[in-house]
Design a protein around this motif. Structure first.
Motif, PDB file in Angstrom:
ATOM      1  N   ILE A   1      -6.280   3.832   1.669  1.00  0.00           N
ATOM      2  CA  ILE A   1      -5.270   3.274   2.582  1.00  0.00           C
ATOM      3  C   ILE A   1      -5.524   3.697   4.025  1.00  0.00           C
ATOM      4  O   ILE A   1      -5.616   2.866   4.923  1.00  0.00           O
TER       5      ILE A   1
ATOM      6  N   THR B   1       0.812  -1.216   0.000  1.00  0.00           N
ATOM      7  CA  THR B   1       0.000   0.000   0.000  1.00  0.00           C
ATOM      8  C   THR B   1       0.846   1.268   0.000  1.00  0.00           C
ATOM      9  O   THR B   1       0.398   2.316  -0.451  1.00  0.00           O
TER      10      THR B   1
ATOM     11  N   ARG C   1      -3.830   2.074  -8.858  1.00  0.00           N
ATOM     12  CA  ARG C   1      -4.745   1.083  -8.300  1.00  0.00           C
ATOM     13  C   ARG C   1      -4.609  -0.280  -8.979  1.00  0.00           C
ATOM     14  O   ARG C   1      -4.621  -1.313  -8.311  1.00  0.00           O
TER      15      ARG C   1
ATOM     16  N   PHE D   1      -1.511  -1.998  -7.819  1.00  0.00           N
ATOM     17  CA  PHE D   1      -1.715  -2.494  -6.463  1.00  0.00           C
ATOM     18  C   PHE D   1      -2.493  -3.808  -6.490  1.00  0.00           C
ATOM     19  O   PHE D   1      -2.139  -4.770  -5.785  1.00  0.00           O
TER      20      PHE D   1
END
Length: 565
Positions: A564, A307, A317, A320
């Motif tokens: 987050i 993160t 995104r 991730f």
């Protein structure tokens, strides 16, 4: 001066040996000292004393008889309480973050593998001096004084890695606190021009996530050893030592992986170094202490290192999700996940995680990987109740971490219960039972889904590698075609379909043939043959994708999760 004075001589680096001297004034006539058997942060017995020789103990210039009472412990009886001197030589040929290496280019020392713990002197001051080759500079994250470095006690001393060579560190700041970056090695393409700024951004993201400035204050050192191959890191209170491959930096995701490793080790100054299981407060240097809390130290940190890049705007995104998907894929496809629980993975770390074999890789699961996935599920379910995993970690930090007080498993449950009572009730099941973590349910809650990606080739139930011109079986999957054909790890594949196998490309080509494959192999030098029956392609990996039919509530929760903190 009281306490212990340590001198380390690095002046003959080509010999790859350290000459170590410890001096102190005894408080009693019976003296005992110990070489630590492990390096904190790396939970396995390494028996550092195996690299030691030429030990001598003297008082007033005269030799004193010593007795080795255990592999890593010695004793001696004194006639007086005059100052004493202990000397020994250590081989320094292991370039890892938890051992010692010395060569004509540089020195990298991990002090639990160098300095003896003198009985009765642990909590007294320790002073370190380095003797260096001409043109070398020492880099030690301890208080610098005119003739060396001062540590408040043994623990602070051995927590400080020692690096030396003809190089200088570069300063930077995190939230206004001075840090330094020491790079050993330069990638062929050079470091990115934004490298220090990117490190700073990742470190500041960690501070944002924890809601505090760096606990290390104004003394933090990054050491990055750039190698031709290797990956890893070891955390310390005021520093971290990382190893990374220059070749990996040339790959698409290599630089982000380096930033994630940096974030992981930096985050440990909160979680693991200061907020750590009660079994490791204080450390026992003479024995392995079992803890089922290692999943929290490494799993939570591994989740947040993914993160931090997003929080620092160094990834997006989709990236991730791709990174998280790799950990989820590893868990879903690993046979060990059906055998070993996350709590057991923590308890058995000393025996298994750091001692990988083809056999035990099929019966265990890494508490890094499964810990990451459980942390993801915790975070999602906490967010469904209006909280977040970061809030739980902050609470634990305030109660335990900033005071250096060790926590117990019940403390973790209480911290979760304060934010979500029902989640605290199911968490023990997630930890103690296999296959209990609700991965798919948590993905669905975010409007995401795990998509199975099948292999392009038929399943033969084994992994191969070419070693010294031979095609060897590395791993055989349980209940797979290779096991059913009687093949085992270590077998050498000689031929298939009456053709000689020269390498992996030949094997892949011959897989395109009939369903049954006549195989010629060698085992312990004797030839054998068998019939390998292929099966349909298996799931090779899982990828996380966006659910196009996600509801507005799922999207809203997903956006909060991506934020987050």
């Amino acid at each position: 001066m009281g306490g212990v004075r340590i001198s380390i001589d690095l002046c003959e680096p080509a010999r790859q040996q350290l000459r170590v001297k410890l001096e102190w004034t005894p408080r009693g006539r019976h003296q005992t000292w110990l070489m630590p058997i492990w390096t904190p942060g790396s939970y396995t017995v390494r028996d550092h004393a195996q690299h030691l020789h030429s030990l001598q103990f003297q008082q007033s210039g005269r030799a004193v008889c010593t007795k080795r009472v255990a592999p890593s412990r010695w004793t001696a009886e004194l006639q007086t309480l005059h100052p004493v001197c202990l000397t020994y030589t250590l081989e320094a040929r292991q370039l890892t973050v938890r051992t010692n290496h010395l060569d004509p280019d540089f020195a990298s020392l991990c002090l639990p593998a160098v300095v003896m713990l003198i009985d009765g002197e642990r909590w007294n001051p320790h002073h370190l001096q380095l003797s260096l080759p001409s043109g070398w500079f020492g880099h030690v994250p301890l208080a610098k004084v005119d003739d060396g470095y001062d540590a408040n006690d043994f623990d602070q001393l051995v927590d400080a890695p020692v690096h030396a060579g003809p190089f200088h560190s570069r300063p930077f700041a995190v939230c206004g606190h001075p840090h330094e970056l020491l790079t050993i090695g330069e990638p062929p393409m050079g470091w990115p021009s934004t490298f220090e700024a990117d490190i700073e951004a990742v470190c500041e993201a960690a501070c944002t996530l924890m809601g505090t400035p760096p606990p290390a204050g104004d003394r933090y050192q990054f050491v990055i050893q750039l190698l031709d191959q290797g990956y890893g890191g070891l955390e310390h209170d005021h520093s971290s030592v990382l190893q990374f491959s220059w070749e990996a930096l040339t790959k698409k995701d290599g630089y982000r992986q380096l930033l994630q490793l940096i974030g992981h080790e930096y985050f440990h100054q909160w979680n693991v170094r200061r907020l750590r299981p009660g079994a490791y407060v204080p450390y026992r240097y003479d024995k392995a202490e079992i803890s089922d809390g290692l999943w929290f130290g490494e799993g939570i940190t591994s989740y947040f290192d993914l993160t931090l890049s997003l929080l620092a705007a160094k990834s997006d995104r989709q990236t991730f999700l791709d990174d998280l998907g790799k950990d989820i894929s590893h868990v879903l496809l690993n046979p060990g996940c059906k055998i070993q629980s996350l709590a057991d993975s923590s308890r058995e770390a000393w025996l298994r995680l750091y001692k990988q074999t083809p056999a035990n890789s099929l019966s265990q699961i890494s508490y890094y990987r499964l810990g990451t996935v459980l942390s993801f599920c915790l975070d999602v379910q906490l967010r469904q109740s209006g909280s977040a995993l970061a809030f739980v970690l902050r609470d634990l930090w305030q109660r335990f971490g900033r005071h250096g007080k060790g926590y117990e498993p019940t403390d973790l449950l209480e911290a979760v219960e304060a934010h979500n009572k029902s989640l605290a009730k199911v968490l023990p099941t997630w930890l103690e039972k296999t296959m209990a973590v609700p991965i798919h349910d948590c993905l669905n809650a975010l409007g995401l889904q795990a998509v199975a990606i099948h292999s392009k080739h038929a399943d033969v139930g084994m992994q191969l590698s070419k070693q010294k011109g031979r095609l060897l079986i590395n791993k055989v999957n349980p209940d797979g075609p290779a096991e059913q054909a009687g093949l085992v790890p270590g077998d050498e594949l000689i031929g298939a379909h009456d053709w000689r196998l020269r390498g992996l490309e030949h094997w892949q080509a011959l897989l395109q043939g009939p369903e049954q494959i006549p195989v010629l192999y060698a085992r312990r030098g004797r030839l054998g043959s068998t019939i390998l029956k292929k099966k349909d392609p298996i799931v090779e990996r899982w990828e996380i994708s966006w659910d196009s039919g996600a509801s507005s509530s799922q999207k809203e929760l997903r956006d909060r999760w991506f934020s987050i903190v």
